[in-house]
Design a protein around this motif. Structure first.
Motif, PDB file in Angstrom:
ATOM      1  N   ALA A  13      86.567  73.659 -10.972  1.00  0.00           N
ATOM      2  CA  ALA A  13      85.734  74.220  -9.597  1.00  0.00           C
ATOM      3  C   ALA A  13      84.555  73.350  -9.626  1.00  0.00           C
ATOM      4  O   ALA A  13      83.810  73.293 -10.740  1.00  0.00           O
TER       5      ALA A  13
ATOM      6  N   ASP B 252      86.510  81.745  -5.424  1.00  0.00           N
ATOM      7  CA  ASP B 252      87.805  81.786  -4.818  1.00  0.00           C
ATOM      8  C   ASP B 252      89.043  81.627  -5.688  1.00  0.00           C
ATOM      9  O   ASP B 252      90.063  82.129  -5.329  1.00  0.00           O
ATOM     10  N   ALA B 253      89.041  80.681  -6.672  1.00  0.00           N
ATOM     11  CA  ALA B 253      90.014  80.378  -7.571  1.00  0.00           C
ATOM     12  C   ALA B 253      90.290  81.631  -8.434  1.00  0.00           C
ATOM     13  O   ALA B 253      91.566  81.956  -8.608  1.00  0.00           O
TER      14      ALA B 253
ATOM     15  N   GLU C  30      83.768  78.059  -5.222  1.00  0.00           N
ATOM     16  CA  GLU C  30      85.120  77.590  -5.635  1.00  0.00           C
ATOM     17  C   GLU C  30      85.674  78.487  -6.654  1.00  0.00           C
ATOM     18  O   GLU C  30      86.892  78.630  -6.919  1.00  0.00           O
TER      19      GLU C  30
END
Length: 983
Positions: free
Chosen positions: A773, A781-782, A778
């Motif tokens: 990420a 969200d991952a 990010e």
């Protein structure tokens, strides 16, 4: 109130009560007699009036007859020479007046309604005869000749009038008889009533008197007992008082005014140093012993007590039998009788010589003290004051001894008066700096202290006040504070600069060292390996220089903190030896370890800093030795309790140093001589850092050296022993120690492309899968989409840094996000990074640049701790959909697609309702999705939606709850896709 006076009051009360009772009884008898006599008088008066009425009735009969006779005479002798008219009118007038009187008495006397009714009837009949008789007589008197008819009518009226008059007369006679009977009965009742009232009153008074006598007898007996008890108690009190005066050494003098008898207590004889037969116990004797200068004081005090009746206390000197004078405190008072005359003179004398002498010495000390000191009694009157006090407060022209502090300084505030009251109750108040506004408006800063002074152990005699003008100190302190603030700002700027430079240098350096490590692991050619080793050496040297500079900055900023934990000292020493082998071979140096067999292996301390010290000293020893020996030695010196004191030394056979060269060797950027740097390299920081670290550990670095014979650096340190089994974690992870088969999946949040490449190489080398990420957002969200064992989080990234991302992850209500290990990747080695990372919820940290072994140790430590649980993706979801389809695969696929679309729309509309704060939209989408939730038995999801709705207008602020609903709805979507649509 004493017993005699109490019983005198009781007797007076009883006597007053008896008098009141007698008066009440006599009043009752008189009242009854007056009432009955009044009734009797009324009956007698009524009888007298009835006699008068009867006489009037008899006269009426005669008048009626006279009128008839006169009328008949006129009738029969018309030539009668009398004045007929005048005679008839005169008789009629008398007759009418008697009739009116008789009729009026009828209405006045009769109380009996029946009697009155009967008499009224008779009078009504009589009225007819009366009117006829009088009118007929007048007619005869005024007519000539007289008609026979009138004469006959006159006789008829008379014959009617006389019987009625007889009945009325009889009725009044009967009524008179009844009244006489009432008079007789009333007279008898009066006599009986008076006799009974007198008898009852006499009996009542007698009973009450007897009861009072009985009660008073009981009280007299009780009084006797109380008096005996009181006498006993007073005797006991007197005995106790005598014992007490002997015990506390209070001399008592008393004189009875009535008989002039005087008495001294035994303690008074003892206090004066006499025996009882050696001195007469009189006031004249005592007065003769008083110091001549104190006699007026004693006399004035005595006169004051006699006049006011209040006790007075004075301090005087009395001559002892030995001839010496002693300070005593005399308290005198008077006792007065009920008439206000003095009956007893009494005085108590207490020995205060020691205290008075000490007080006078203290007073003399205060008056001559070079500081501002004042001594006060309990009334805040000056006892003593130093000359500096007088000068500092500009009161040289006033006599202050004996005067109130508040009279000298009327502007004293209420807050200061509160302080004085507290200190008089035993408190001690002080201030190092306190502003005081002078009369001219200037501010003077004072350091002051107020404390009580004691007459004895528990009795406060007054207070002492100390003051010091610290205005200049205050001004200097303010200047120092400003300088400190400027220095702190400069230090913060320096820290920020070093932190930034550390990150900016260490980040690319991490890439350089990492790529070097990777290339060395890929079996390079011999010439490439030589170049890579040079590159590795250069990178590590640069990193060492940066670390040294940062350590110095930490030390100077006071931010270098020791981290105590169990460690294996024996292993640590041998590990340092192993790490220096290659460098030692380059200089043809043999490194040896001499570890005392009596020295334990496990201790509690900061192993990182101990390693740094030993590595610096051993590295220096190797650097300045060629074709020789270096020995790392640890020897036990002493042991106490669980602590062991040891001497750690590093001895070499190198170039050595002269005494001149040794001066300043432990200062920053200092070496033995200018040519050393050119020949051997280095910055001269290592020994300075070593000295500072050892000082923090309570030790001191020492040196013994001679030119050409080598050097010995040594220090003595005391560490706490431990029996804890310390795991050796400083092992290098080789290719053979991989994580294959452990199914470890990592999330790496790193924005630097070079560092991403290095991380990929290191992880692929040990068969660990991972995702990259580029920033914190990010990474967050991952984590919503996949399950990871560990997150490696860089701290400084664009869009969202590692701190913010960690806070966001830990803010989720899901247990998985609360527990997943997050390890910080940081190139910032200066700031308090450990505290900062732990404060936001990170699990550990890894400093850049790092070695592969450090990374693998972190993975081994934290991988496998958590697994993400899918709570809403019911394992029976697939069977429920197929059960609905009853074998119709086309229906199953269409229904599954529609269900997925419904949940996708639900999630989308949920986000929209949150964004627009639309509660109506939330209710609409909740209603639409409810049927599917009930069909799939998704009770958790449905309950969370209901919970969200329950917050009503504030639902949009429940971010954690919304995230749970979105996750669980997303899990349903993934479950349907994975188990049905992908079949």
């Amino acid at each position: 109130m004493n017993i005699d006076s109490q019983h005198r009051i009781d007797y007076s009360q009883i006597r007053a009560n008896l008098i009141i009772l007698f008066i009440v009884a006599v009043s009752v008898v008189i009242g009854v007699a007056l009432f009955l006599n009044a009734r009797l008088d009324r009956f007698i008066a009524m009888n007298a009036d009835l006699g008068k009425v009867i006489n009037v009735a008899g006269r009426q009969r005669m008048l009626s007859q006279n009128i008839s006779k006169t009328g008949l005479l006129i009738y029969y002798s018309d030539s009668l020479s009398i004045d007929r008219k005048k005679t008839i009118d005169s008789l009629s007038l008398i007759f009418a007046e008697a009739h009116r009187s008789l009729k009026g008495d009828n209405f006045a006397f009769h109380e009996n309604k029946e009697q009155r009714t009967r008499l009224d009837s008779l009078f009504d009949k009589l009225e007819i005869s009366f009117q006829g008789l009088t009118s007929t007589a007048k007619s005869i008197a005024h007519s000539s000749p007289v008609s026979k008819q009138n004469a006959e009518r006159l006789l008829a009226y008379e014959s009617d009038f006389l019987p009625l008059m007889d009945e009325i007369t009889n009725e009044y006679e009967r009524l008179s008889s009844e009244v006489l009977d009432e008079i007789d009965s009333s007279t008898t009742l009066v006599n009986y009533s008076i006799a009974i009232s007198v008898l009852l009153s006499a009996i009542t008074v007698l009973l009450v008197t007897l009861n009072a006598i009985k009660h008073y007898s009981v009280r007299l007996e009780q009084t006797r007992e109380d008096l005996e008890k009181s006498v006993s108690q007073e005797k006991l009190k007197a005995d106790k008082l005598e014992f007490l005066t002997r015990s506390i050494k209070v001399g008592i003098w008393e004189k009875s005014v009535s008989d002039g008898a005087e008495r001294w207590s035994e303690a008074l004889y003892t206090l004066l140093g006499y025996k009882k037969d050696e001195i007469r116990p009189t006031s004249e004797t005592f007065l003769s012993l008083v110091h001549p200068a104190d006699v007026p004081i004693l006399m004035d005090s005595t006169d004051s007590s006699i006049k006011t009746g209040l006790p007075s206390t004075i301090e005087v000197r009395v001559k002892m039998k030995s001839g010496d004078y002693k300070w005593v405190e005399a308290t005198g008072n008077t006792q007065r009788s009920e008439n206000g005359k003095i009956s007893l003179l009494i005085a108590g004398i207490v020995d205060i010589h020691d205290r008075k002498v000490l007080e006078m010495q203290l007073k003399a000390f205060i008056e001559r003290a070079p500081a501002s000191i004042a001594m006060f009694n309990k009334e805040l009157r000056y006892i003593a004051a130093s000359q500096k006090w007088v000068e500092e407060y500009n009161i040289q022209d006033q006599v202050i001894i004996g005067k109130s502090h508040y009279d000298i300084f009327p502007e004293v505030s209420d807050s200061w008066k509160d302080i004085h009251r507290k200190c008089l109750n035993g408190a001690v108040e002080m201030r190092d700096e306190d502003p005081f506004e002078r009369a001219d408006g200037t501010i003077q800063w004072l350091k002051w202290e107020v404390r009580p002074w004691y007459i004895d152990q528990d009795t406060v005699g007054g207070i002492l006040m100390f003051t010091e003008d610290v205005t200049n100190n205050r001004l200097k302190k303010e200047e120092l504070q400003k300088a400190k603030e400027v220095a702190e700002e400069a230090s913060k700027a320096k820290e920020q600069f070093l932190a930034t430079m550390s990150h900016e240098i260490r980040t690319p350096l991490n890439a350089i060292n990492g790529i070097t490590q990777i290339l060395l692991l890929e079996n390079p050619r011999f010439d490439q390996k030589e170049h890579l080793n040079l590159l590795k050496f250069s990178g590590e040297s640069l990193l060492s220089l940066i670390n040294d500079i940062l350590d110095i900055s930490k030390i100077e900023a006071g931010k270098l903190v020791l981290d105590y934990a169990p460690f294996d000292f024996f292993y640590l020493v041998n590990a340092i030896k192993s790490s220096l082998v290659f460098r030692a071979k380059e200089n043809l140096v043999t490194v040896e370890v001499d570890y005392d067999k009596n020295l334990p292996h496990a201790f509690i301390g900061d192993d990182t800093r101990v390693t740094q010290v030993l590595y610096n000293l051993a590295g220096n020893a190797i650097k300045f030795t060629e074709n020789g020996n270096v020995t790392i030695s640890a020897k036990s010196l002493s042991r106490r309790d669980n602590f062991c004191k040891m001497r750690v030394s590093i001895t070499d056979t190198g170039i050595g140093m002269s005494e001149e060269q040794q001066k300043g060797i432990f200062e920053a950027f200092s070496q033995a001589e200018g040519g050393t740097t050119r020949k051997y390299g280095g910055t001269g920081l290592g020994l300075y850092i070593t000295r500072k670290i050892l000082e923090m550990m309570g030790s001191e670095i020492q040196l013994q050296s001679k030119p050409g014979e080598g050097s010995t650096f040594f220090f003595d340190i005391e560490l706490e022993e431990t029996t804890l089994e310390v795991e050796l974690t400083r092992k290098s992870v080789q290719k053979s120690k991989d994580f294959n088969g452990k199914d470890i999946h990592l999330l790496v949040a790193e924005d630097n492309t070079a560092n991403q490449i290095i991380m990929k190489k290191f992880l692929k080398y040990v068969d660990v899968t991972f995702d990259i990420a580029a920033n914190g957002l990010e990474a967050f969200d991952a984590l919503q989409k996949k399950t990871y064992d560990l997150v490696l989080m860089d701290l400084q990234m664009p869009v969202m840094d590692g701190f913010t991302a960690t806070i966001k992850i830990r803010g989720s209500a899901d247990e998985y996000f609360q527990n997943i290990p997050i390890v910080a990747l940081t190139a910032d080695a200066f700031s308090n990074i450990r505290e900062k990372t732990f404060a936001v919820g990170m699990t550990d940290y890894l400093s850049k640049p790092f070695k592969p072994a450090d990374l693998y140790a972190i993975i081994e430590k934290y991988a496998g701790r958590v697994k993400k649980e899918v709570t809403v993706a019911d394992s029976s979801l697939k069977s429920k959909i197929y059960e609905l389809g009853e074998g119709d695969k086309e229906f199953v696929m269409e229904f599954s697609n529609n269900s997925v679309q419904n949940y996708i729309e639900f999630v989308s509309d949920l986000k929209k309702s949150i964004k627009e704060r639309d509660l109506d939209l939330l209710h609409t989408i909740a209603h639409k999705i409810k049927s599917l939730n009930m069909l799939f038995e998704l009770e958790t999801l449905e309950s969370k939606i209901d919970e969200l709705k329950s917050h009503k207008a504030s639902f949009f602020s429940e971010t954690s709850l919304v995230e749970v609903i979105q996750k669980e709805a997303g899990a349903v979507i993934e479950e349907i896709k994975n188990t049905i649509l992908n079949d």
